[in-house]
Design an enzyme around this catalytic site. Structure first.
Site, PDB file in Angstrom:
ATOM      1  N   ARG A  35     -15.315  13.060  13.796  1.00 43.21           N
ATOM      2  CA  ARG A  35     -15.867  11.762  13.423  1.00 43.21           C
ATOM      3  C   ARG A  35     -16.440  10.992  14.603  1.00 43.21           C
ATOM      4  NH1 ARG A  35     -11.321   9.537   9.109  1.00 43.21           N
ATOM      5  NH2 ARG A  35     -11.928  10.963   7.458  1.00 43.21           N
ATOM      6  N   GLY A  37       0.844  -1.195   0.000  1.00 50.45           N
ATOM      7  CA  GLY A  37       0.000   0.000   0.000  1.00 50.45           C
ATOM      8  C   GLY A  37       0.874   1.238   0.000  1.00 50.45           C
ATOM      9  N   LEU A  38       0.318   2.353   0.442  1.00 52.45           N
ATOM     10  CA  LEU A  38       1.093   3.594   0.400  1.00 52.45           C
ATOM     11  C   LEU A  38       2.403   3.442   1.149  1.00 52.45           C
ATOM     12  CD1 LEU A  38      -1.528   6.432   0.801  1.00 52.45           C
ATOM     13  CD2 LEU A  38      -0.286   5.730  -1.224  1.00 52.45           C
ATOM     14  N   GLU A  60      -0.584   2.269   8.714  1.00 53.67           N
ATOM     15  CA  GLU A  60      -1.669   1.951   9.644  1.00 53.67           C
ATOM     16  C   GLU A  60      -1.305   0.772  10.548  1.00 53.67           C
ATOM     17  OE1 GLU A  60      -5.462   1.294   7.712  1.00 53.67           O
ATOM     18  OE2 GLU A  60      -6.510   0.978   9.604  1.00 53.67           O
ATOM     19  N   SER A  94     -17.592   9.839   1.505  1.00 50.83           N
ATOM     20  CA  SER A  94     -16.644  10.828   2.025  1.00 50.83           C
ATOM     21  C   SER A  94     -17.306  11.752   3.041  1.00 50.83           C
ATOM     22  CB  SER A  94     -16.099  11.672   0.885  1.00 50.83           C
ATOM     23  OG  SER A  94     -15.404  12.771   1.423  1.00 50.83           O
ATOM     24  N   LEU A 104      -3.235   8.927   4.667  1.00 52.98           N
ATOM     25  CA  LEU A 104      -2.400   8.887   3.472  1.00 52.98           C
ATOM     26  C   LEU A 104      -1.080   9.579   3.769  1.00 52.98           C
ATOM     27  CD1 LEU A 104      -5.067   9.736   0.741  1.00 52.98           C
ATOM     28  CD2 LEU A 104      -4.422   7.532   1.687  1.00 52.98           C
TER      29      LEU A 104
END
Lengths: 256, 644, 225
Positions: free
Chosen positions: B337, B49-50, B432, B291, B448
């Protein structure tokens, strides 16, 4: 909703395959196509049968893992939709559906609906990048890029590498996939230095992998879940032909 | 439950000196590997991944020999690809008062003061380089008409520092890193192993020296040795079964490393994202995130009367409860959130949920469409509205969206020091998969940033310092440690196949997920967690007795893959509950109902719980040992969050 | 030659060869059709036009010189066109060794799908056409230089005219996809004029096809006698 499915079953890469019929009962119209197969697989396992293998991961239509052909159409009948985002409400009870894996010499079947798409990775390795080692980048806003140009590059860059274009193309050609990456990078100012070698490298790798040629059928564009335009193929053709007229050859890259 | 064994103070290796110069000073003192010697070192990177792709590519560019592994059929499919919103960077292009310090401060505060100051400061510092790097790679970020990069404000931030590429920022950033990785594969510095799953970490003389993998096509178990092992294997939201993660996302690599000695930190810090599409039935296989930018223009409400049968557009304002606007007048629908998620859960729990399953709340754009026109809303959210329509068959321009929180990101992970090395020397953890930068709650558009910061700009420096000691060290695979690890993995695979019970791996996963969601989800109580700690082992017992895996191990067997992952989720779920029970405070994504302010806000206990909880595995059936890393705050003042 | 081999190594190169040879052939069919419109001016004009073609380039070139140069260019274009089509066909067959067992859906145009068969029909037609009007081998009453007479007599046989009409329809489809396609193959693409490519291809195909079909119809209906 009740469905009759004919699904390609193949035990392994070198084994013969055949279509097998499954009668699926009480499918919920709000489930996705893959969830419908999940339910079928749970039933198969409980009966002691081998579940149907298919690639899938994000189930949001962005990772590009999933995909098979439903009644002759890659990713099924809904435009701009991967099978994981295709919901059963688009079918009706009594439908007969034929599920087959992507068919292409360059995408050998691994099992059932699962194919090997590594050829796509090797095409990107042949030039689908801008050579900028970590740390060597200039300040991001040094190069303004007109918004319409940036938008066009983005639209080419949206490709998810699912392989539907190859699957749908009667020639098994990968020109939309390759063209999208060539166009994305060759449109941008950052991509200019390697413009010719990129086009030559990627196109020649595409040939080596055994994909077919483009007959401008535009079947790929019709089934592309991201709606990538065949204009990108034209751009690749132009860059390749220009490079070849200048005698450019594929670069051999050697590591540090 | 036994009370946890508590011991030791972990060495976070945070460099001395003022916050602003720690990283610069540290880089200046890290040992280097001579360019000609780099090719003598092999580094294993698990995950593409990233974090994994950027690290593997950067190592390759430096000249190291890299072996990179992913379970997907291509490194381009890692779940970073699905990130929608954007990536933060302290560029201050908008001249609106942003700075490295402010990004650092927002991140520490957003994490509810449970992250390491030094790590977060470094993250904010390198954020600006990430944007430069990605733009040079050809990542097509959104631009203004003048041709310069566009930014937006995201997740309630007071400044515009989020770079984005429509709703596909993760995809574009990952493809950038993937392409850099491809360049190194072509150059021969990186060897890629797709469709390979790491099933064990090999530790020899206390050092990580390699991994055991299973080839997911042939079933072959392989030994891979290296001078260092880097895990970039993502988070564990799938412990809940239903989450926004990809179906394949799993904790197995991290968990097997944990079983080999790596400490697992802050397991209970999970982020439940407030704006996801509610489940529509029991076949549901995953949840889809919408989103959170939608909250900028959408108003959240439920009918005041739970039995209101009218269609939403027929319900007059007087009969609607805009509960966020009511409870948090100044932030309204833009509360963080965790606050939004908690409130949605409580209205649904009160029976006020909407939709056929009464499991959602309305996110209504009618007012915004009236105010701004449909065209503006279409420009802003067109692709999201389309996606919603595709999944639910409802048109959000006409009918309000239904949303509900879903597990989305896990702040907890393997413990690492400032150099991103775990307590097992030679084992590094990025992105992560580690615990380090987000504290108890992650801000939007920061995942990210962290993945790429770790991979591009931190690990390439810090790994050299570790490797410097091992020049010319051999990396054999024919050692006892490798043989033992391989034998254990083989026995584990065979064990699954031998059970031949009645239930599928998915059915166990679903049931386990329900337990963890109910008792260690949005809100937790001591009583519930204790109950979960009884339910999970009981279900695990049944799993090992009654699991059915069809087929064999010498070919593609997706059920076998699932079984291994579910087995690890059982153990992880248990640790999450243990960690949540032990943390007798509320912070960020961890809300213990016993510890709330009178307004229902998370109530921290800084005196007792201002530490990182790093758990040591002591073997199956034994209570883990808790190691505490105290958190010291020098640059920021601890405050109580308030979004009133 | 080495350059040509390298250039046409990849299918994109071969398709460029196909496109360029196609352009030459498109030019030919258009000019050929326009030239034949002299039919409507009566016997004198058409025969004169035939005469003109044979003496083009005089006195620099001998009689029939320019005609033979044109014929060589056209023949090379035909050979390259067929060679490249043959090459990519082989490649495409190999790229899809297993077909779908069930494939009713097709998104592309009829014209695109029938390029190979259409091409074969056109090739057979061209051979017949040369034997018919150029050498007169299969013509019932061929007279060297009497173009008008040859055309009217030739098309008076109804089944010959029918074959011509069918072949022209095949040519029309081939031209439609071919003209559109050459823009793609040569990379002549730009968002501003891409929308015109389809219209241009259609217009070109219609003009050539209608023009060519009009000749046998005019003879059969007695408009030209």
């Amino acid at each position: 909703m009740n469905l009759t499915l004919h699904i390609w079953r193949q035990g392994g890469p070198d084994q013969p395959g055949r279509m097998v019929r499954y009668d699926v009962k009480d499918v919920n119209e709000h489930s996705s196509f893959l969830e419908m197969l999940d339910v079928l697989n749970q039933q198969l396992i409980e009966k002691g049968d081998d579940p149907i293998a298919f690639d899938h991961d994000c189930r949001e239509g962005i990772c590009g893992s999933c995909g098979f052909v439903i009644n002759g159409e890659a990713h099924g009948p809904l435009p701009k939709t991967t099978v994981c985002q295709l919901h059963m409400r688009h079918f009706k009870s009594g439908d007969t559906l034929h599920l087959e894996p992507w068919r292409s010499r360059a995408f050998p079947v691994l099992k059932d609906l699962m194919v090997n798409r590594s050829a796509f990775d090797r095409i990107i390795q042949a030039g689908g990048y801008i050579s900028v080692s970590t740390g060597s980048a200039p300040e991001a806003n040094l190069t303004p890029i007109p918004k319409p140009l940036a938008d066009r590059a983005f639209e080419a860059a949206e490709c998810i590498g699912c392989g539907a274009c190859v699957a749908q193309c009667p020639n098994g050609a990968a020109n939309l996939f390759t063209g999208a990456k060539v166009a994305h990078l060759n449109l941008l100012p950052q991509g200019q230095a390697e413009r010719e070698t990129r086009a030559v490298g990627m196109v020649e790798q595409m040939e080596q992998e055994g994909f077919g040629s483009c007959s401008n059928f535009a079947e790929c564009e019709a089934v592309c879940p991201k709606g990538i335009s065949i204009d990108n193929i034209a751009r690749m053709n132009r860059d390749y032909l220009k490079a070849k007229l200048q005698g450019v050859n594929r670069l051999v890259v050697v590591g540090a | 439950m036994e009370s946890p064994n508590v011991s030791g103070v972990l060495d976070s290796k945070i460099p001395a000196g003022p916050l602003e110069s720690k990283w610069e000073d540290h880089k200046g003192h890290l040992r280097l590997v001579n360019p000609n010697n780099k090719r003598k070192f092999t580094i294993i990177v698990v995950g593409s991944g990233l974090a994994g792709a950027s690290a593997a590519a950067s190592f390759g560019e430096l000249g190291y020999k890299v072996k990179c592994f992913c379970f997907q059929d291509s490194p381009r499919r890692a779940h970073s690809i699905a990130a929608q919103g954007g990536i933060n960077a302290a560029k201050n292009y908008h001249n609106d008062g942003d700075s490295v310090f402010r990004l650092f401060y927002d991140t520490v505060k957003g994490g509810d003061f449970r992250s390491r100051e030094a790590n977060v400061y470094r993250l904010a510092e390198v954020s600006v380089q990430i944007i430069d790097q990605c733009v040079a790679q050809g990542v097509p970020f959104a631009r203004e008409y003048g041709g310069l990069l566009d930014n937006r404000s995201f997740g309630g931030a007071q400044v515009s520092r989020t770079f984005y590429a429509r709703g596909q920022t993760g995809q574009q950033l990952l493809l950038g890193a993937y392409q850099a990785l491809c360049r190194q594969i072509d150059a021969g510095t990186v060897t890629m192993f797709p469709r390979h799953e790491m099933l064990d970490l090999v530790v020899e003389n206390g050092r990580a020296v390699g991994i055991i993998t299973r080839n997911l096509v042939t079933g072959a178990l392989d030994r891979h040795a290296a001078h260092a092992v880097v895990l970039a294997t993502g988070g564990y939201s799938n412990v809940y079964y239903l989450s926004t993660n990809a179906k394949g996302s799993n904790v197995t690599a991290a968990w097997r490393a944990h079983k080999r000695g790596a400490f697992f930190a802050n397991a209970c810090y999970t982020q439940i994202h407030p704006t996801c599409i509610p489940a529509s039935g029991d076949y549901q296989s995953k949840l889809t995130l919408m989103s959170e930018s939608l909250r900028n223009d959408g108003r959240i409400w439920v009918p005041k009367n739970p039995d209101d049968k009218r269609s939403p557009d027929q319900i007059p304002d007087a009969d609607r409860d805009y509960y966020l606007e009511r409870k948090y007048p100044s932030f309204g629908n833009l509360v963080p959130r965790d606050v939004a998620a908690r409130n949605a859960k409580s209205v649904v729990d009160e029976g006020k949920g909407v939709g056929p399953q009464k499991n959602g709340v309305y996110l209504d754009f009618a007012d915004s469409i009236r105010r701004l026109g449909r065209k503006t809303i279409e420009e802003r959210y067109g692709n999201l509205f389309e996606m919603y329509d595709k999944i639910t068959g409802e048109n959000p321009y006409v009918v309000p969206m239904r949303i509900y929180p879903a597990p989305h990101y896990t702040m907890g992970g393997l413990w690492v020091d400032y150099n991103l090395m775990s307590n097992v020397p030679g084992l590094f953890v990025l992105g992560e998969a580690n615990f380090s930068d987000h504290g108890a709650n992650r801000l939007g558009a920061s995942a990210l940033m962290q993945g790429l910061a770790d991979g591009y700009f931190v690990i390439p420096y810090t790994i050299g310092d570790y490797l410097a000691d091992f020049l010319n060290a051999k990396t054999p695979t024919d050692t006892d440690a490798f043989a033992a690890a391989e034998a254990e993995v083989r026995a584990g695979v065979d064990r699954f196949l031998k059970i031949q019970g009645k239930r599928t791996a998915d059915s166990y996963h679903r049931e386990l997920g329900r337990i963890v969601w109910d008792y260690c989800g949005i809100a937790r109580t001591a009583e519930g967690l204790r109950k979960a700690l009884e339910l999970i082992p009981a279900l695990r017992e049944d799993f090992w007795q009654n699991l059915r895996i069809p087929g064999g191990s010498a070919a593609v067997n997706q059920e076998l893959e699932k079984a291994g992952r579910v087995a690890d989720y059982f153990d992880l779920g248990e640790l999450m509950c243990r960690d949540a029970l032990d943390r007798e405070e509320s912070c960020g994504g961890h809300l213990r109902e016993e510890y709330q302010t009178p307004e229902g806000e998370a109530l921290r206990n800084d005196e007792k719980y201002s530490y990182v909880a790093a758990w040591e595995h002591n073997g199956a059936g034994k209570a883990p040992t808790l190691h505490k890393e105290p958190l010291a705050f020098e640059a920021v003042k601890l405050t109580q969050r308030s979004y009133k | 030659m080495a350059w040509f081999t390298d250039f046409s190594k990849a299918a994109i190169g071969k398709k460029a060869v196909m496109a360029v040879s196609g352009i030459i052939l498109f030019g030919f069919v258009l000019v050929h059709m326009i030239g034949n419109l002299h039919l409507y001016e009566g016997p004198g004009h058409l025969d004169e036009y035939g005469q003109f073609l044979r003496h083009m380039g005089a006195p620099a070139l001998p009689p029939n010189g320019a005609l033979w140069i044109a014929r060589l260019v056209l023949l090379s274009a035909v050979v390259l066109h067929i060679w490249s089509a043959w090459q990519v066909t082989l490649m495409n067959r190999a790229a899809r060794p297993t077909d779908y067992t069930y494939r009713p859906q097709v998104h592309t145009t009829y014209a695109a799908r029938t390029m190979r068969w259409g091409g074969a029909i056109i090739l057979l037609f061209v051979i017949y056409h040369l034997l018919h009007f150029t050498t007169g081998t299969v013509h019932p009453s061929f007279e060297e230089g009497a173009v008008y007479h040859n055309v009217v007599a030739g098309f008076s046989v109804w089944w010959v005219s029918l074959f011509y009409i069918v072949a022209q329809l095949a040519l029309g489809l081939h031209l439609y996809h071919g003209v559109w396609s050459l823009f793609q193959s040569l990379g002549w693409s730009h968002p501003r004029f891409n929308l015109w490519r389809n219209g241009l291809a259609q217009a070109f195909a219609w003009i050539v096809t209608l023009g060519n079909i009009s000749f046998p119809i005019a003879v059969l209906t007695g408009l030209v006698r």
